[in-house]
Design a protein around this motif. Structure first.
Motif, PDB file in Angstrom:
ATOM      1  N   ILE A 114       0.842  -1.200   0.000  1.00 38.67           N
ATOM      2  CA  ILE A 114       0.000   0.000   0.000  1.00 38.67           C
ATOM      3  C   ILE A 114       0.878   1.250   0.000  1.00 38.67           C
ATOM      4  N   GLY A 115       1.944   1.225   0.793  1.00 39.60           N
ATOM      5  CA  GLY A 115       2.820   2.383   0.860  1.00 39.60           C
ATOM      6  C   GLY A 115       3.643   2.571  -0.393  1.00 39.60           C
ATOM      7  N   ILE A 116       4.238   1.491  -0.912  1.00 37.65           N
ATOM      8  CA  ILE A 116       5.114   1.594  -2.077  1.00 37.65           C
ATOM      9  C   ILE A 116       4.336   2.074  -3.300  1.00 37.65           C
ATOM     10  N   ASN A 117       3.259   1.377  -3.646  1.00 43.47           N
ATOM     11  CA  ASN A 117       2.507   1.735  -4.843  1.00 43.47           C
ATOM     12  C   ASN A 117       1.674   2.995  -4.638  1.00 43.47           C
ATOM     13  N   GLY A 118       1.179   3.179  -3.421  1.00 40.61           N
ATOM     14  CA  GLY A 118       0.389   4.378  -3.159  1.00 40.61           C
ATOM     15  C   GLY A 118       1.204   5.642  -3.253  1.00 40.61           C
ATOM     16  N   ALA A 119       2.455   5.591  -2.782  1.00 34.11           N
ATOM     17  CA  ALA A 119       3.311   6.774  -2.853  1.00 34.11           C
ATOM     18  C   ALA A 119       3.646   7.127  -4.298  1.00 34.11           C
ATOM     19  N   ARG A 120       3.810   6.105  -5.139  1.00 35.29           N
ATOM     20  CA  ARG A 120       4.109   6.367  -6.552  1.00 35.29           C
ATOM     21  C   ARG A 120       2.983   7.126  -7.224  1.00 35.29           C
ATOM     22  N   SER A 121       1.753   6.873  -6.806  1.00 35.90           N
ATOM     23  CA  SER A 121       0.600   7.526  -7.429  1.00 35.90           C
ATOM     24  C   SER A 121       0.167   8.782  -6.662  1.00 35.90           C
ATOM     25  N   GLY A 122       0.841   9.065  -5.551  1.00 30.22           N
ATOM     26  CA  GLY A 122       0.438  10.217  -4.743  1.00 30.22           C
ATOM     27  C   GLY A 122      -0.809   9.964  -3.932  1.00 30.22           C
ATOM     28  N   GLY A 123      -1.155   8.682  -3.736  1.00 34.09           N
ATOM     29  CA  GLY A 123      -2.408   8.346  -3.067  1.00 34.09           C
ATOM     30  C   GLY A 123      -2.314   8.100  -1.578  1.00 34.09           C
ATOM     31  N   VAL A 124      -1.117   8.163  -1.007  1.00 35.64           N
ATOM     32  CA  VAL A 124      -0.964   7.940   0.429  1.00 35.64           C
ATOM     33  C   VAL A 124       0.023   8.955   1.002  1.00 35.64           C
ATOM     34  N   SER A 125      -0.098   9.200   2.296  1.00 40.68           N
ATOM     35  CA  SER A 125       0.919   9.946   3.016  1.00 40.68           C
ATOM     36  C   SER A 125       1.692   8.966   3.885  1.00 40.68           C
ATOM     37  N   ILE A 126       3.001   9.159   4.000  1.00 42.13           N
ATOM     38  CA  ILE A 126       3.856   8.259   4.773  1.00 42.13           C
ATOM     39  C   ILE A 126       4.620   9.095   5.795  1.00 42.13           C
ATOM     40  N   THR A 127       4.437   8.756   7.046  1.00 40.97           N
ATOM     41  CA  THR A 127       5.134   9.447   8.123  1.00 40.97           C
ATOM     42  C   THR A 127       5.809   8.418   9.016  1.00 40.97           C
ATOM     43  N   GLU A 128       6.663   8.888   9.899  1.00 38.23           N
ATOM     44  CA  GLU A 128       7.352   7.973  10.809  1.00 38.23           C
ATOM     45  C   GLU A 128       7.534   8.647  12.161  1.00 38.23           C
ATOM     46  N   ASN A 129       7.325   7.869  13.206  1.00 39.50           N
ATOM     47  CA  ASN A 129       7.628   8.329  14.562  1.00 39.50           C
ATOM     48  C   ASN A 129       8.226   7.158  15.339  1.00 39.50           C
ATOM     49  N   LYS A 130       8.321   7.285  16.638  1.00 45.76           N
ATOM     50  CA  LYS A 130       8.962   6.243  17.443  1.00 45.76           C
ATOM     51  C   LYS A 130       8.209   4.924  17.390  1.00 45.76           C
ATOM     52  N   ARG A 131       6.916   4.983  17.049  1.00 43.21           N
ATOM     53  CA  ARG A 131       6.110   3.752  17.029  1.00 43.21           C
ATOM     54  C   ARG A 131       6.094   3.093  15.652  1.00 43.21           C
ATOM     55  N   GLY A 132       6.787   3.649  14.684  1.00 45.95           N
ATOM     56  CA  GLY A 132       6.881   3.000  13.388  1.00 45.95           C
ATOM     57  C   GLY A 132       6.572   3.910  12.220  1.00 45.95           C
ATOM     58  N   ILE A 133       6.452   3.296  11.059  1.00 45.92           N
ATOM     59  CA  ILE A 133       6.084   3.979   9.820  1.00 45.92           C
ATOM     60  C   ILE A 133       4.572   3.889   9.669  1.00 45.92           C
ATOM     61  N   TRP A 134       3.934   5.011   9.262  1.00 45.18           N
ATOM     62  CA  TRP A 134       2.484   5.071   9.180  1.00 45.18           C
ATOM     63  C   TRP A 134       2.074   5.433   7.756  1.00 45.18           C
ATOM     64  N   ILE A 135       1.237   4.579   7.173  1.00 43.99           N
ATOM     65  CA  ILE A 135       0.776   4.767   5.796  1.00 43.99           C
ATOM     66  C   ILE A 135      -0.719   5.096   5.830  1.00 43.99           C
ATOM     67  N   SER A 136      -1.063   6.289   5.379  1.00 47.00           N
ATOM     68  CA  SER A 136      -2.460   6.737   5.434  1.00 47.00           C
ATOM     69  C   SER A 136      -2.940   7.092   4.031  1.00 47.00           C
ATOM     70  N   PRO A 137      -3.871   6.326   3.462  1.00 41.16           N
ATOM     71  CA  PRO A 137      -4.429   6.705   2.167  1.00 41.16           C
ATOM     72  C   PRO A 137      -5.066   8.095   2.219  1.00 41.16           C
ATOM     73  N   ILE A 138      -4.801   8.900   1.191  1.00 41.52           N
ATOM     74  CA  ILE A 138      -5.393  10.234   1.093  1.00 41.52           C
ATOM     75  C   ILE A 138      -6.720  10.064   0.358  1.00 41.52           C
ATOM     76  N   SER A 139      -7.705   9.546   1.060  1.00 39.19           N
ATOM     77  CA  SER A 139      -8.965   9.174   0.416  1.00 39.19           C
ATOM     78  C   SER A 139     -10.110   9.277   1.407  1.00 39.19           C
ATOM     79  N   ASP A 140     -11.312   9.270   0.852  1.00 39.02           N
ATOM     80  CA  ASP A 140     -12.528   9.303   1.660  1.00 39.02           C
ATOM     81  C   ASP A 140     -12.961   7.863   1.932  1.00 39.02           C
ATOM     82  N   PRO A 141     -12.851   7.383   3.168  1.00 38.89           N
ATOM     83  CA  PRO A 141     -13.187   5.979   3.439  1.00 38.89           C
ATOM     84  C   PRO A 141     -14.648   5.659   3.168  1.00 38.89           C
ATOM     85  N   ARG A 142     -15.519   6.663   3.185  1.00 42.97           N
ATOM     86  CA  ARG A 142     -16.932   6.395   2.890  1.00 42.97           C
ATOM     87  C   ARG A 142     -17.107   5.950   1.437  1.00 42.97           C
ATOM     88  N   ILE A 143     -16.334   6.561   0.519  1.00 43.23           N
ATOM     89  CA  ILE A 143     -16.397   6.158  -0.887  1.00 43.23           C
ATOM     90  C   ILE A 143     -15.810   4.761  -1.062  1.00 43.23           C
TER      91      ILE A 143
END
Length: 539
Positions: A114-143
């Motif tokens: 999800i992170g690798i392919n999503g980042a290529r398309s600009g469809g996810v945000s990827i952040t990192e903190n002490k608890r790990g890497i976080w991949i969040s789709p930039i999308s409306d979950p209702r859709i």
């Protein structure tokens, strides 16, 4: 955390993990034995889960979601084997722990994917903190949830489909053999193989094929491809059932010498003997770019062709065949035209709206007649001076995450086409409507991009709105074009906490904790109209 890791941004770290983790698996040292071993371990784990479920009164057959999960695992393992394994090498005997390690990594892989392919398309945000890497789709979950609910129109109906001949006599015979003295070894009678193949041929014939069956896929028609694929499905599903009763490694994911597989296909399809080489070339995965084992489920491994039941997913046959054909664009020109012709469904649906006239392929030209483009579908409510223009796209249904982003690319292409035509018309281009239609400037126009079954859930989308014909069919019938547009715009979306929830999947890979936002559908869900599924001729 080392200084090397601190210097990496989260996306680069994901890419490094995606490259290093599968490459460093110990299983590849086993050479030719590696791929059969990891797929056998996947079969053992799946069978173990199934036995536990049936012991609690559950179904003997896996549901669609379970089939999808194991198809993803098997496809991932086959892809890695082509990249990092060597089918011609002889290595040390396989250690079960090595096979388990590979399968467990493949089960986690979707989170990373999800992170690798999503980042290529600009469809996810990827952040990192002490608890790990976080991949969040930039999308409306209702859709996303609405698309999942609409998909149940098809998956739900197929679960109830009754196909003949029944496989019960064959399965009972196999169970009796398993319980008899000497049942640890078995030769499957030919009549059982023939029964499984006939069952799956009838199943494939009964499927709601959307693309015309006479479509040329590049040396073989869709009709002929369905019969040969049905034969593979019958053989692979028989091996799965036999493996459940006689847990032999040979039956888990059968391997064939190419001539033997050709002979078996010809035995059940004598009139298609001259098409088998074309079919196998299209449906065999050798690790090529542009191909996937999820669309080309016969795996080339050294001198053998491997057939895994995990990759033979029920209800997805049409998209598998079309994606296999489309992997070679030079052979799929007629397929593109056939898919384009399906856009006419938009016209037939919009024509049912009271007081609405519909035209297709309306030309837009310069004053001197040079063609600038077409308006694919135009719906007009002249009495209320209201109109709808649909830029229709008909990409092949998605099977993988990259496939889904190809759908988004098609939508973006449609939006660019709309903006270009809008500019041309604003600058004086002529819209050649049918006779007796009002002028373009006399109507209030709404523009949309239309897909067959894909809803664009991105939050960062720009330009004309998009929708799917499958959703449109749930909105219809409508009393007027205005009523239709209003109800489409205000369609009730699924609610978090009622129809779906959001959660995080967690995967630990090489010491890194990767978290990805995931959608969990809840039961009961808001049910769409089941009569309007593909099994009844709808989209």
């Amino acid at each position: 955390m080392s200084s090397r890791y601190r210097e990496e941004n989260p996306y680069d770290r994901l890419r490094r993990l995606a490259s290093e983790a599968p490459q460093e698996l110990r299983i590849w040292k086993s050479g030719a034995a590696a791929l059969p071993a990891v797929l056998l371990e996947a079969s053992v784990q799946r069978a173990t889960n199934l036995i536990r479920r049936t012991s609690r009164g559950g179904s003997f057959r896996d549901g669609s979601s379970v089939e999808s999960e194991w198809a993803s695992v098997a496809g991932t393992l086959a892809t890695w084997a082509q990249q990092y394994g060597d089918p011609r090498a002889h290595g040390p005997a396989v250690e079960k722990t090595d096979a388990v390690e590979a399968v467990e990594l493949a089960k986690k892989w979707r989170t990373l994917d999800i992170g690798i392919n999503g980042a290529r398309s600009g469809g996810v945000s990827i952040t990192e903190n002490k608890r790990g890497i976080w991949i969040s789709p930039i999308s409306d979950p209702r859709i996303e949830a609405l698309d999942a609910i609409l998909e149940t129109i098809d998956t739900g109906s197929q679960a109830e489909q009754v196909v003949t001949p029944s496989l019960d006599p064959a399965f009972e015979h196999l169970k009796n053999l398993a319980s008899s003295p000497g049942g640890a070894k078995i030769t499957v009678p030919r009549w059982i193989t023939a029964l499984y193949v006939k069952h799956h041929k009838n199943y494939m014939t009964s499927r709601p094929w959307e693309t015309p069956l006479d479509t040329n896929l590049g040396g073989i028609s869709l009709r002929d491809a369905t019969q040969l694929m049905a034969t593979l499905k019958g053989m692979s599903h028989l091996s799965r059932d036999v493996f459940m009763l006689f847990p032999s490694p040979v039956m888990a994911n059968p391997m064939f010498e190419p001539d033997d597989l050709r002979r078996d296909l010809a035995r059940f399809n004598p009139s298609l003997a001259d098409k088998i080489d074309v079919f196998l070339d299209m449906f065999t995965y050798k690790g090529e770019r542009g191909k996937s084992p999820l669309a080309s489920p016969v795996i080339s491994w050294g001198e053998f062709l491997l057939l895994s039941p995990h990759l033979m997913h029920d209800t997805l046959e049409e998209r598998v065949i079309l994606r296999a054909a489309a992997s070679d664009p030079s052979n799929s020109g007629e397929l593109g035209r056939a898919l384009g012709d399906l856009c006419a469904r938009w016209a037939s649906r919009l024509e049912t709206i009271s007081g609405t006239r519909v035209a297709t392929e309306v030309k837009v030209t310069t004053e001197n007649g040079r063609k600038l483009g077409d308006l694919d579908i135009v719906a007009l409510d002249e009495a209320n001076r209201l109109g709808l223009i649909v830029e229709a796209k008909w990409p092949i249904d998605a099977r993988t995450l990259p496939d889904a982003w190809k759908q988004e690319e098609a939508i973006d292409k449609g939006r660019h086409q709309i903006e270009r035509l809008r500019r041309e018309i604003a600058n004086g281009a002529i819209v050649k409507f049918p006779q007796n239609w009002p002028g373009f400037e006399e109507i209030q126009w709404h523009w949309i991009v239309g897909t067959p079954r894909f809803l664009d859930s991105r939050l960062n989308q720009q330009g004309a709105p998009s929708t799917s014909l499958r959703l449109v069919e749930q909105v219809l019938p409508a009393e007027s074009l205005s009523d239709f547009l209003e109800r489409l715009d205000q369609y009730t979306l699924p609610r978090q906490g009622r129809e779906f929830n959001l959660t995080w999947t967690r995967a630990k890979i090489k010491g890194a904790v990767v978290n990805a936002r995931a959608l969990v559908m809840l039961v009961p869900q808001t049910s769409p109209t089941p009569e309007r599924g593909r099994h009844n001729g709808w989209t």
